[in-house]
Write an enzyme that holds these catalytic residues in place. Structure first.
Site, PDB file in Angstrom:
ATOM      1  N   TYR A 129      -2.997  -9.860  16.124  1.00  0.00           N
ATOM      2  CA  TYR A 129      -2.885  -8.722  15.201  1.00  0.00           C
ATOM      3  C   TYR A 129      -4.081  -7.785  15.381  1.00  0.00           C
ATOM      4  CZ  TYR A 129      -3.506  -6.386  10.660  1.00  0.00           C
ATOM      5  OH  TYR A 129      -3.743  -5.472   9.663  1.00  0.00           O
TER       6      TYR A 129
ATOM      7  N   LEU B  38       0.837  -1.210   0.000  1.00  0.00           N
ATOM      8  CA  LEU B  38       0.000   0.000   0.000  1.00  0.00           C
ATOM      9  C   LEU B  38       0.865   1.251   0.000  1.00  0.00           C
ATOM     10  CD1 LEU B  38      -2.816  -0.969   2.538  1.00  0.00           C
ATOM     11  CD2 LEU B  38      -2.826  -1.126   0.039  1.00  0.00           C
TER      12      LEU B  38
ATOM     13  N   ASP C 231      13.071   1.602  12.544  1.00  0.00           N
ATOM     14  CA  ASP C 231      12.375   0.575  13.310  1.00  0.00           C
ATOM     15  C   ASP C 231      11.412   1.305  14.250  1.00  0.00           C
ATOM     16  OD1 ASP C 231      11.509  -1.380  15.021  1.00  0.00           O
ATOM     17  OD2 ASP C 231      13.519  -2.124  15.539  1.00  0.00           O
TER      18      ASP C 231
ATOM     19  N   PHE D  32       1.019   3.665   8.449  1.00  0.00           N
ATOM     20  CA  PHE D  32       0.683   2.366   7.867  1.00  0.00           C
ATOM     21  C   PHE D  32       1.751   1.326   8.194  1.00  0.00           C
ATOM     22  CE2 PHE D  32      -2.720   2.743   4.337  1.00  0.00           C
ATOM     23  CZ  PHE D  32      -3.448   3.661   5.076  1.00  0.00           C
ATOM     24  N   GLY D  33       2.745   1.707   9.009  1.00  0.00           N
ATOM     25  CA  GLY D  33       3.822   0.778   9.323  1.00  0.00           C
ATOM     26  C   GLY D  33       3.383  -0.287  10.315  1.00  0.00           C
ATOM     27  N   GLY D  34       4.170  -1.347  10.397  1.00  0.00           N
ATOM     28  CA  GLY D  34       3.879  -2.430  11.334  1.00  0.00           C
ATOM     29  C   GLY D  34       3.583  -3.716  10.597  1.00  0.00           C
TER      30      GLY D  34
ATOM     31  N   SER E 289       1.295  -6.759   9.260  1.00  0.00           N
ATOM     32  CA  SER E 289      -0.077  -6.743   8.722  1.00  0.00           C
ATOM     33  C   SER E 289      -0.712  -8.134   8.707  1.00  0.00           C
ATOM     34  CB  SER E 289      -0.061  -6.170   7.298  1.00  0.00           C
ATOM     35  OG  SER E 289       0.760  -6.984   6.489  1.00  0.00           O
TER      36      SER E 289
ATOM     37  N   ARG F 125     -15.256 -13.549   0.019  1.00  0.00           N
ATOM     38  CA  ARG F 125     -15.300 -12.649   1.181  1.00  0.00           C
ATOM     39  C   ARG F 125     -15.042 -11.197   0.780  1.00  0.00           C
ATOM     40  NH1 ARG F 125     -10.908 -11.014   4.351  1.00  0.00           N
ATOM     41  NH2 ARG F 125     -11.548 -10.043   6.315  1.00  0.00           N
TER      42      ARG F 125
ATOM     43  N   HIS G 147      -9.794  -6.513  11.384  1.00  0.00           N
ATOM     44  CA  HIS G 147      -9.559  -7.583  12.345  1.00  0.00           C
ATOM     45  C   HIS G 147      -9.707  -7.107  13.795  1.00  0.00           C
ATOM     46  CE1 HIS G 147      -8.942 -10.256   9.115  1.00  0.00           C
ATOM     47  NE2 HIS G 147      -8.139  -9.372   8.543  1.00  0.00           N
TER      48      HIS G 147
HETATM   49  C1  15L Z   1      -5.700  -7.033   7.035  1.00  0.00           C
HETATM   50  O1  15L Z   1      -5.734  -6.326   8.037  1.00  0.00           O
HETATM   51  C2  15L Z   1      -4.431  -7.521   6.460  1.00  0.00           C
HETATM   52  O2  15L Z   1      -3.375  -6.626   6.695  1.00  0.00           O
HETATM   53  C3  15L Z   1      -4.544  -7.836   5.000  1.00  0.00           C
HETATM   54  O3  15L Z   1      -3.402  -8.538   4.607  1.00  0.00           O
HETATM   55  C4  15L Z   1      -5.818  -8.649   4.677  1.00  0.00           C
HETATM   56  O4  15L Z   1      -5.702  -9.899   5.238  1.00  0.00           O
HETATM   57  C5  15L Z   1      -7.013  -7.912   5.195  1.00  0.00           C
HETATM   58  O5  15L Z   1      -6.880  -7.522   6.536  1.00  0.00           O
HETATM   59  C6  15L Z   1      -8.316  -8.729   5.058  1.00  0.00           C
HETATM   60  O6  15L Z   1      -9.011  -8.903   6.053  1.00  0.00           O
HETATM   61  O7  15L Z   1      -8.627  -9.138   3.951  1.00  0.00           O
END
Ligand code: 15L
Length: 267
Positions: A137, A16, A52, A72-74, A76, A175, A114
């Site tokens: 996460y 991204l 970092d 947007f770092g970190g 994912s 999905r 999530h």
């Molecule tokens: C996220 O938060 C992830 O970073 C990305 O890789 C996808 O998995 C996305 O969610 C998702 O839910 O599709």
């Protein structure tokens, strides 16, 4: 909102980040792009750095003098708690704390769907629903949202927490008919956040104008986000025979999809 200070982007070497960089330069002028891996080569109008996020002094170095921040770092994806702790929890704290100390911001923070992944596909969510993280996460993103809330209420640091669905060029999975966030709509959302006269601490869903979306931003009308893309355009290709998935399977039943089923124990 006019701000001539450079815009800071963390996570600049990610998928991204790489897509956003030229567009942020076009929208806002000079951009500081940082990542834990080298985001080089720098584009015209851009300074790059390797940072970092767990190192406060290094984070302070890129935040000092910056205006808008796009954090947007970190990490994912789901991984060990140690890695999430350092990259997402400590890293996000460091960005907010450095912004507070140096008067930087507003901050657009990449939260995630999530943070609310344990709602079911039959639930319809607004921006005020209690969080239901589906993974460590997701917990780190819930932490980031709470941190943003604290930093606004206590210190006046303005932010938007984007519960991004699935940001990718096209939807490639059933999905995604609900969760897809096109890149163009992601940019529209970021721009709408920075254009808002008062952002406060706002939670928003990062999602396109999908017919099958589970999420509504109606509770945040002060951010004038008008998504243009719709995953439904891909439905005939993705589910030519209708949605034949097992609706009771956790990755189908719950909004978080594979993040839910990863390690899921049926109760
Ligand atoms: C996220 O938060 C992830 O970073 C990305 O890789 C996808 O998995 C996305 O969610 C998702 O839910 O599709």
């Amino acid at each position: 909102m006019r701000d001539s200070r450079p815009t800071l982007l963390t996570g600049a070497a990610g998928v991204l980040g790489r897509w956003l960089r030229p567009r942020l330069i076009e929208a806002y002028g000079s951009v500081r792009s940082s990542d834990v891996v080298d985001p080089a080569p720098a584009l015209p109008g851009e300074e790059t750095s390797v940072v970092d996020l767990a190192d406060f002094d290094a984070v302070e170095g890129i935040v000092k003098g910056a205006g808008r921040i796009i954090h947007f770092g970190g990490i994912s994806y789901e991984t060990s708690f140690d890695r999430i702790l350092s990259s997402n929890i400590l890293g996000t704290y460091n960005v907010f704390e450095a912004a507070r100390r140096h008067g930087a911001g507003p901050i657009v923070y990449a939260s995630s769907n999530h943070a609310i992944g344990f709602y079911t596909r039959d639930d319809r969510l607004d921006v005020r629903v209690p969080k239901r993280p589906d993974s460590l996460y997701g917990v780190s993103k819930a932490f980031g949202e709470d941190l943003a809330s604290l930093f606004f209420d206590k210190y006046g640091v303005e932010s938007a927490c984007l519960r991004i669905g699935t940001a990718r060029p096209d939807p490639i999975d059933p999905r995604h008919l609900s969760t897809w966030h096109s890149y163009d709509d992601l940019l529209r959302l970021i721009e709408a956040c920075f254009a808002a006269p008062h952002l406060g601490c706002t939670v928003l869903y990062g999602v396109s104008n999908n017919d099958r979306s589970w999420w509504s931003n109606e509770g945040a009308p002060h951010v004038d986000y008008r998504p243009q893309d719709n995953a439904e355009d891909f439905a005939a290709t993705l589910i030519p025979d209708g949605d034949t998935r097992d609706m009771a399977a956790p990755e189908v039943k719950y909004q978080g999809g594979p993040f839910v089923s990863d390690g899921y124990v049926k109760r």
